[in-house]
Design a protein around this motif. Structure first.
Motif, PDB file in Angstrom:
ATOM      1  N   THR A 156      -4.262  -3.846  -1.236  1.00  0.00           N
ATOM      2  CA  THR A 156      -4.130  -5.054  -2.045  1.00  0.00           C
ATOM      3  C   THR A 156      -4.911  -6.188  -1.409  1.00  0.00           C
ATOM      4  OG1 THR A 156      -1.938  -4.376  -2.811  1.00  0.00           O
ATOM      5  CG2 THR A 156      -2.518  -6.694  -3.052  1.00  0.00           C
ATOM      6  N   THR A 185      -2.064   2.288  -1.563  1.00  0.00           N
ATOM      7  CA  THR A 185      -2.625   1.200  -2.351  1.00  0.00           C
ATOM      8  C   THR A 185      -3.034   0.069  -1.425  1.00  0.00           C
ATOM      9  OG1 THR A 185      -1.243   1.742  -4.264  1.00  0.00           O
ATOM     10  CG2 THR A 185      -2.202  -0.463  -4.194  1.00  0.00           C
ATOM     11  N   TRP A 236     -14.450  -4.322  -3.982  1.00  0.00           N
ATOM     12  CA  TRP A 236     -14.039  -3.491  -2.853  1.00  0.00           C
ATOM     13  C   TRP A 236     -15.248  -2.834  -2.201  1.00  0.00           C
ATOM     14  CZ3 TRP A 236      -9.199  -3.498  -0.928  1.00  0.00           C
ATOM     15  CH2 TRP A 236      -8.199  -4.037  -1.739  1.00  0.00           C
ATOM     16  N   VAL A 267      -2.010  -2.879   3.132  1.00  0.00           N
ATOM     17  CA  VAL A 267      -1.918  -1.486   2.700  1.00  0.00           C
ATOM     18  C   VAL A 267      -0.450  -1.172   2.447  1.00  0.00           C
ATOM     19  CG1 VAL A 267      -1.773  -0.657   5.086  1.00  0.00           C
ATOM     20  CG2 VAL A 267      -2.515   0.902   3.267  1.00  0.00           C
ATOM     21  N   SER A 268      -0.181  -0.392   1.405  1.00  0.00           N
ATOM     22  CA  SER A 268       1.193  -0.143   0.977  1.00  0.00           C
ATOM     23  C   SER A 268       1.951   0.771   1.920  1.00  0.00           C
ATOM     24  CB  SER A 268       1.195   0.477  -0.426  1.00  0.00           C
ATOM     25  OG  SER A 268       0.496   1.722  -0.424  1.00  0.00           O
ATOM     26  N   HIS A 308      -6.272  -4.508  -6.657  1.00  0.00           N
ATOM     27  CA  HIS A 308      -5.657  -3.313  -6.086  1.00  0.00           C
ATOM     28  C   HIS A 308      -6.655  -2.153  -6.057  1.00  0.00           C
ATOM     29  CE1 HIS A 308      -1.819  -5.367  -6.294  1.00  0.00           C
ATOM     30  NE2 HIS A 308      -2.012  -5.586  -7.591  1.00  0.00           N
ATOM     31  N   LEU A 309      -6.670  -1.455  -4.931  1.00  0.00           N
ATOM     32  CA  LEU A 309      -7.462  -0.236  -4.780  1.00  0.00           C
ATOM     33  C   LEU A 309      -6.493   0.895  -4.478  1.00  0.00           C
ATOM     34  CD1 LEU A 309     -10.146   1.296  -4.488  1.00  0.00           C
ATOM     35  CD2 LEU A 309     -10.171   0.635  -2.078  1.00  0.00           C
ATOM     36  N   VAL A 310      -6.370   1.846  -5.398  1.00  0.00           N
ATOM     37  CA  VAL A 310      -5.418   2.951  -5.264  1.00  0.00           C
ATOM     38  C   VAL A 310      -6.199   4.201  -4.860  1.00  0.00           C
ATOM     39  CG1 VAL A 310      -3.688   4.362  -6.411  1.00  0.00           C
ATOM     40  CG2 VAL A 310      -3.900   1.929  -6.978  1.00  0.00           C
ATOM     41  N   SER A 323      -0.727   9.197  -1.199  1.00  0.00           N
ATOM     42  CA  SER A 323      -1.415   8.126  -1.908  1.00  0.00           C
ATOM     43  C   SER A 323      -1.079   6.786  -1.272  1.00  0.00           C
ATOM     44  CB  SER A 323      -1.010   8.103  -3.392  1.00  0.00           C
ATOM     45  OG  SER A 323      -1.365   9.304  -4.026  1.00  0.00           O
ATOM     46  N   ASN A 325      -5.551   8.032  -4.387  1.00  0.00           N
ATOM     47  CA  ASN A 325      -4.628   9.130  -4.658  1.00  0.00           C
ATOM     48  C   ASN A 325      -5.098  10.407  -3.971  1.00  0.00           C
ATOM     49  OD1 ASN A 325      -2.797   7.728  -6.430  1.00  0.00           O
ATOM     50  ND2 ASN A 325      -4.391   7.804  -8.006  1.00  0.00           N
TER      51      ASN A 325
END
Length: 723
Positions: A447, A445, A460, A432-433, A473-475, A443, A477
């Protein structure tokens, strides 16, 4: 020239249950005629631009041509567009596999990529709704009907465009149409044609060769006088590599040069042999190899070139090939009275980087492995296969015929060059970002990654629900509380599938949606209990504190505030304050309740009753006193009044107001009315009134969810009972 092949529109049953028609329909054909103004590029691909559409409801395959005529040794492209319903039985319908086939094995289509006859010569270029088949170095054995097939993720979602496209591969042949002998010399007057076994698209220009020299003739026919030494061949202009065999028009003693192959592909660093034969009754005094334009090889390749001569055969061998060696190589010979022309097409050599790779092709029997390259030497089929870097015995074909272990890695080698291994996805990692606290409104992301060859496709999941989004990638927001949960992903390729571990997303936010209520919401009795409730949505969980308006210190903490042994001083406005680490909020509404107590009301009623008795007694005493005074003054005349005395004209009205509210003027009235004196005390009747007011701010008794900045008052009253 115009020509019109039949264009057939057919319907066939869709395999399985994805979209079955009610019945099979007969094939109907109609003839279409049109001009065929084809460019040289179209001729190279052998395409005839007519459209064939195979329709099955929403399932369709549309081919670019019904029939294709292509030259031997050239390249052909067959195009199609396919359509399918995006939804089948309320399920997402996705294409999982596309391929072309020309053969069946055990009633199953055989992907061209897995057919060893096409190894190194077949390529697919497929988009979202279109697919192109490209076959290079065409052979006459490639003549067949080619069909496109696609499958979806739905049960029975398989569809084949039938009928397909008929490919005819033809070589060129010089034929003598008319011939007559010359009157004086040993020759013939002949008309020749450049013949093909299938009709090539028009218009075309031709190239005619006479003894290796290009003539000025460009039509399909060639008329002239031909002698015993003359050798004739033809080709389609701009496709001189697809040359016809040389023929002797008059007699069988003509001079000939024939090369084994018109095109050769080789890897950098490898070696290649180019061989040509020649025919001459007179001994050759010189043989020369050169590249176009006319450049003798000895000047450039003295250290890497070797020319081998046998009986009427010359072989050119080049070692340690580089990309600069790519060229057209030509052979000529000379006799005392004859020289073979240098215009004759030779052999085209293409030197490329080794692009050896293992293709994984999914079939109904499982994955198939194919050792693929865009550059294979025809007829040289000796491959080596490896599993986990160990040689697999008995596998020398470009198509691996053994079972495929999803836990193993496979590679192949050819001409000393090795491919990269292919294998199923290894351990799948999920990151996770954003580290630390995840706040609402931000938000992040996610990965998903895995080592795999071919590259893995990712899906996903949230909990056990499949998400629409695909890719590594799953974003997320503008995070909301509903985004909290457990996430994981899967990595999958043609050899296997693996699943990642779970990652928890916990979205934190300050308190919101605060609501308060009171229970019971009906009448309250002195000495009883009442529960005030406060709830909110918050993450992390919030602490709740209760306050009474006008007081600084908190009254209680917790979701429920219980007031026991109700007394008048408990009346008032109450509110709750909700707080967590992300913020604090106060309820925007107040709870106001009013208490009329049974015991207090009873005592006050008795007091009021005694006061009434005292007043009545005083009035009675005054009346008796007046009567006594009148009796002792008989001569005195009573005064005349405008009206009766107040006590006689109307009842005395007394109000007793009981209220324990700090903010409201609502009161409980106890009204006592005095009546005229009766003969006995039993004739007196006590009349008591008790008024109850109950104000509600909403339809739900005792409970309301406010908007920000709005307040309301909730009243709970007690009705006084008659004694």
């Amino acid at each position: 020239m115009s020509f019109g092949p039949n264009i057939c529109f057919s319907r066939q049953r869709l395999e399985g249950e994805a979209h079955p028609p009610s019945q099979n329909l007969n094939t109907s054909c109609h003839s279409s005629t049109g001009g065929a103004d084809m460019s040289s590029t179209a001729v190279a691909s052998g395409l005839i631009v007519f459209v064939l559409s195979v329709v099955q409801g929403e399932w369709t395959v549309t081919y670019s041509a019904t029939q294709i005529c292509a030259l031997k040794g050239s390249t052909v492209e067959i195009n199609c567009i396919y359509r399918y319903p995006f939804w089948v039985k309320d399920q997402d319908n996705e294409v999982e596999q596309t391929f072309w086939f020309a053969k069946l094995q055990n009633n199953e289509p055989v992907d061209l990529r897995t057919d060893s006859e096409y190894s190194g010569r077949v390529q697919y270029d497929c988009g979202q709704n279109d697919c192109t088949l490209r076959i290079t170095d065409l052979r006459e054995s490639d003549s067949a009907e080619y069909k496109f097939r696609f499958t979806t993720n739905q049960p029975g979602g398989k569809y084949t465009g039938s009928p397909g496209v008929t490919l005819s591969v033809t070589g060129l042949e010089v034929r003598v149409k008319r011939q007559s002998s010359c009157l004086v010399h040993k020759c013939s007057e002949s008309e020749l044609t450049c013949h093909s076994s299938c009709p090539l698209p028009r218009p075309l220009s031709y190239v005619w060769y006479r003894n290796g020299h290009i003539t000025t003739q460009e039509s399909q026919s060639f008329k002239g006088y031909f002698y015993s030494k003359d050798v004739i061949s033809c080709a389609v202009k701009n496709h001189e590599d697809s040359l016809s065999p040389s023929v002797c028009v008059y007699g069988e003693t003509c001079k000939k040069v024939n090369c084994d192959r018109r095109s050769i592909c080789a890897f950098k660093g490898s070696s290649v042999e180019i061989s040509c034969t020649y025919n001459s009754h007179a001994p050759a005094i010189d043989t020369v190899w050169f590249t176009r334009p006319h450049e003798p090889l000895e000047l450039e390749y003295s250290d890497r070139i070797e020319v081998l001569h046998t009986d009427r055969r010359s072989t050119l061998r080049i070692r340690d090939l580089t990309e600069t060696d790519s060229a057209q190589y030509c052979f000529i010979f000379r006799t005392r009275y004859f020289e073979w022309g240098n215009s004759y097409a030779g052999t085209t050599l293409t030197v490329t980087d080794p692009d050896l790779q293992v293709q994984v092709v999914w079939t109904s029997a499982g994955p198939k492995l194919v050792c693929h390259s865009s550059c294979f030497l025809s007829g040289s089929w000796f491959f080596t296969w490896y599993k986990n870097k160990n040689v697999i015995g008995g596998q020398t074909s470009p198509c691996f015929s053994g079972p495929v272990d999803p836990e193993g890695s496979y590679s192949c080698s050819y001409e000393g060059h090795h491919s990269a291994p292919v294998y199923a996805p290894t351990v799948v990692s999920l990151t996770v970002s954003l580290s630390g606290v995840i706040m609402e409104g931000r938000s992040i992301t996610l990965t998903c990654s895995s080592d795999a060859n071919p590259a893995a496709k990712y899906r996903w999941y949230k909990e056990d629900q499949i998400l629409v989004l695909k890719g590594p990638h799953l974003v997320l927001n503008n995070l909301r509380s509903s985004d909290s949960g457990q996430y994981h992903c899967t990595a999958e390729n043609e050899l296997g599938r693996r699943t990642s571990g779970n990652i928890s997303i916990n979205v934190e936010y300050p308190p919101k949606n605060i609501s308060v209520s009171v229970s019971p919401s009906a009448e309250m009795v002195e000495g009883s209990s009442v529960n005030l409730s406060c709830s909110s949505d918050a993450n992390p969980a919030a602490n709740i504190t209760w306050y009474k308006e006008g007081e600084d210190s908190p009254k209680a903490s917790g979701q429920i505030f219980t007031i026991t042994d109700l007394r008048p001083e408990h009346s008032g406005n109450y509110y709750c304050e909700v707080q967590n680490t992300r913020g604090r909020r106060r309820s925007a509404l107040y709870l106001t309740f009013r208490i009329s107590f049974w015991k207090s009301a009873a005592s006050r009623t008795i007091t009021a009753f005694l006061l009434v008795l005292i007043v009545l007694a005083v009035l009675l005493w005054i009346r008796r006193k007046k009567s006594f005074t009148q009796q002792h003054q008989p001569g005195e005349r009573p005064e005349l009044n405008e009206g009766p005395p107040a006590a006689e004209q109307q009842d005395d009205l007394h109000y007793s107001s009981i209220s324990f509210s700090q903010n409201q003027a609502d009161v409980v009235y106890s009204n006592i009315r005095a009546h005229p004196c009766r003969e006995t005390q039993d004739d007196w009747e006590e009349v008591e009134y008790s008024a109850v007011r109950y104000n509600k701010a909403s339809s739900a008794a005792g409970t309301r969810h406010p908007e920000d900045g709005e307040s309301f008052q909730l009243y709970s009253t007690v009705q006084k009972r008659s004694k």
